[in-house]
Design a protein around this motif. Structure first.
Motif, PDB file in Angstrom:
ATOM      1  N   TRP A  63      76.403   4.393  41.266  1.00 34.35           N
ATOM      2  CA  TRP A  63      75.383   3.555  40.631  1.00 34.35           C
ATOM      3  C   TRP A  63      73.950   3.838  41.078  1.00 34.35           C
ATOM      4  N   PRO A  64      73.671   4.160  42.333  1.00 32.34           N
ATOM      5  CA  PRO A  64      72.281   4.521  42.657  1.00 32.34           C
ATOM      6  C   PRO A  64      71.788   5.746  41.872  1.00 32.34           C
ATOM      7  N   VAL A  65      72.664   6.694  41.599  1.00 29.38           N
ATOM      8  CA  VAL A  65      72.313   7.878  40.811  1.00 29.38           C
ATOM      9  C   VAL A  65      72.054   7.466  39.357  1.00 29.38           C
ATOM     10  N   VAL A  66      72.939   6.637  38.816  1.00 28.74           N
ATOM     11  CA  VAL A  66      72.772   6.155  37.435  1.00 28.74           C
ATOM     12  C   VAL A  66      71.455   5.390  37.308  1.00 28.74           C
ATOM     13  N   GLU A  67      71.134   4.586  38.311  1.00 33.87           N
ATOM     14  CA  GLU A  67      69.887   3.813  38.273  1.00 33.87           C
ATOM     15  C   GLU A  67      68.649   4.717  38.243  1.00 33.87           C
ATOM     16  N   VAL A  68      68.677   5.843  38.940  1.00 34.53           N
ATOM     17  CA  VAL A  68      67.566   6.796  38.884  1.00 34.53           C
ATOM     18  C   VAL A  68      67.398   7.310  37.454  1.00 34.53           C
ATOM     19  N   LEU A  69      68.507   7.642  36.812  1.00 36.57           N
ATOM     20  CA  LEU A  69      68.456   8.142  35.440  1.00 36.57           C
ATOM     21  C   LEU A  69      67.959   7.062  34.483  1.00 36.57           C
ATOM     22  N   GLU A  70      68.453   5.839  34.651  1.00 37.76           N
ATOM     23  CA  GLU A  70      68.017   4.737  33.799  1.00 37.76           C
ATOM     24  C   GLU A  70      66.523   4.451  33.984  1.00 37.76           C
ATOM     25  N   ARG A  71      66.083   4.392  35.227  1.00 38.47           N
ATOM     26  CA  ARG A  71      64.681   4.090  35.523  1.00 38.47           C
ATOM     27  C   ARG A  71      63.758   5.147  34.918  1.00 38.47           C
ATOM     28  N   ALA A  72      64.146   6.415  35.031  1.00 39.57           N
ATOM     29  CA  ALA A  72      63.335   7.501  34.465  1.00 39.57           C
ATOM     30  C   ALA A  72      63.214   7.337  32.951  1.00 39.57           C
ATOM     31  N   ALA A  73      64.322   7.021  32.295  1.00 42.73           N
ATOM     32  CA  ALA A  73      64.296   6.833  30.841  1.00 42.73           C
ATOM     33  C   ALA A  73      63.483   5.598  30.470  1.00 42.73           C
ATOM     34  N   PHE A  74      63.628   4.524  31.233  1.00 38.69           N
ATOM     35  CA  PHE A  74      62.862   3.300  30.981  1.00 38.69           C
ATOM     36  C   PHE A  74      61.365   3.562  31.070  1.00 38.69           C
ATOM     37  N   ASP A  75      60.979   4.417  32.011  1.00 39.44           N
ATOM     38  CA  ASP A  75      59.570   4.765  32.198  1.00 39.44           C
ATOM     39  C   ASP A  75      59.073   5.783  31.169  1.00 39.44           C
ATOM     40  N   GLY A  76      59.958   6.180  30.240  1.00 40.32           N
ATOM     41  CA  GLY A  76      59.564   7.133  29.204  1.00 40.32           C
ATOM     42  C   GLY A  76      59.595   8.579  29.651  1.00 40.32           C
ATOM     43  N   ARG A  77      60.196   8.840  30.815  1.00 34.12           N
ATOM     44  CA  ARG A  77      60.293  10.202  31.348  1.00 34.12           C
ATOM     45  C   ARG A  77      61.728  10.524  31.751  1.00 34.12           C
ATOM     46  N   PRO A  78      62.673  10.488  30.787  1.00 33.93           N
ATOM     47  CA  PRO A  78      64.065  10.779  31.159  1.00 33.93           C
ATOM     48  C   PRO A  78      64.190  12.184  31.741  1.00 33.93           C
TER      49      PRO A  78
END
Length: 131
Positions: A63-78
Motif C-alpha cells: 500500500w505505501p507503493v500504491v499510495e505513491v502512484l495514486e498521489r502522483a496521479a492526483f497531482d496530475g503527474r502520474p
C-alpha cells in the motif's frame, strides 16, 4: 508467447520473496519502503513494467507503493509506467490494488500465477532447520 521483455526494458519488481525465474534484468525491492524509493527514482523517466505483490512479509504490504502512484496521479503527474502487473497470491489484495490503480488511469494487468516469478531457492519453513 514469451513474457520476457526485450533488452533495455526497465522493469521493477516489488516482492519480499520471489524473483524473476527467467533471468530477466530488473530492479528488485523487498519491502514497501524500498519500493517507494525505487519509484521515486522513476519520476520523469519511463518504467516499462512494474510487478507488484501485495503481502511483503510481517506487517508490510504494497500500500505505501500504491499510495505513491495514486498521489502522483492526483497531482496530475502520474508516473510513466507501461504496465503494472499484479502477481499477488492474495486475491482480495490484488483486486483492491487493481481497482485503485485503474481508477487513476494506470494500465493494470492481473498476473497471479505467472510463471515469470517464483522462488529461486526453496524457502525454509520454521520447522525445518537450514541444511
Amino acid at each position: 508467447m514469451s513474457e520476457t521483455p526485450s533488452a533495455g526494458t526497465r522493469v521493477v519488481l516489488v516482492d519480499d520473496l520471489r524473483s524473476f525465474v527467467d533471468g530477466r534484468r530488473a530492479e528488485v525491492a523487498r519491502t514497501s519502503e524500498a519500493g517507494v524509493r525505487l519509484l521515486e527514482g522513476y519520476r520523469g523517466r519511463r518504467l516499462d513494467e512494474l510487478w507488484l505483490d501485495h503481502d511483503l512479509g510481517e506487517d508490510d504490504t504494497i500500500w505505501p507503493v500504491v499510495e505513491v502512484l495514486e498521489r502522483a496521479a492526483f497531482d496530475g503527474r502520474p508516473l510513466d509506467i507501461g504496465v503494472i502487473k499484479i502477481h499477488s497470491a492474495n486475491p482480495a489484495g490484488a483486486a483492491k490494488m487493481t481497482q485503485a490503480l485503474r481508477r487513476w488511469g494506470y494500465r493494470v494487468t492481473p498476473a497471479s500465477g505467472s510463471t515469470a516469478v517464483g522462488y529461486l531457492d526453496k524457502p525454509v519453513s520454521p520447522a525445518e532447520p537450514p541444511a
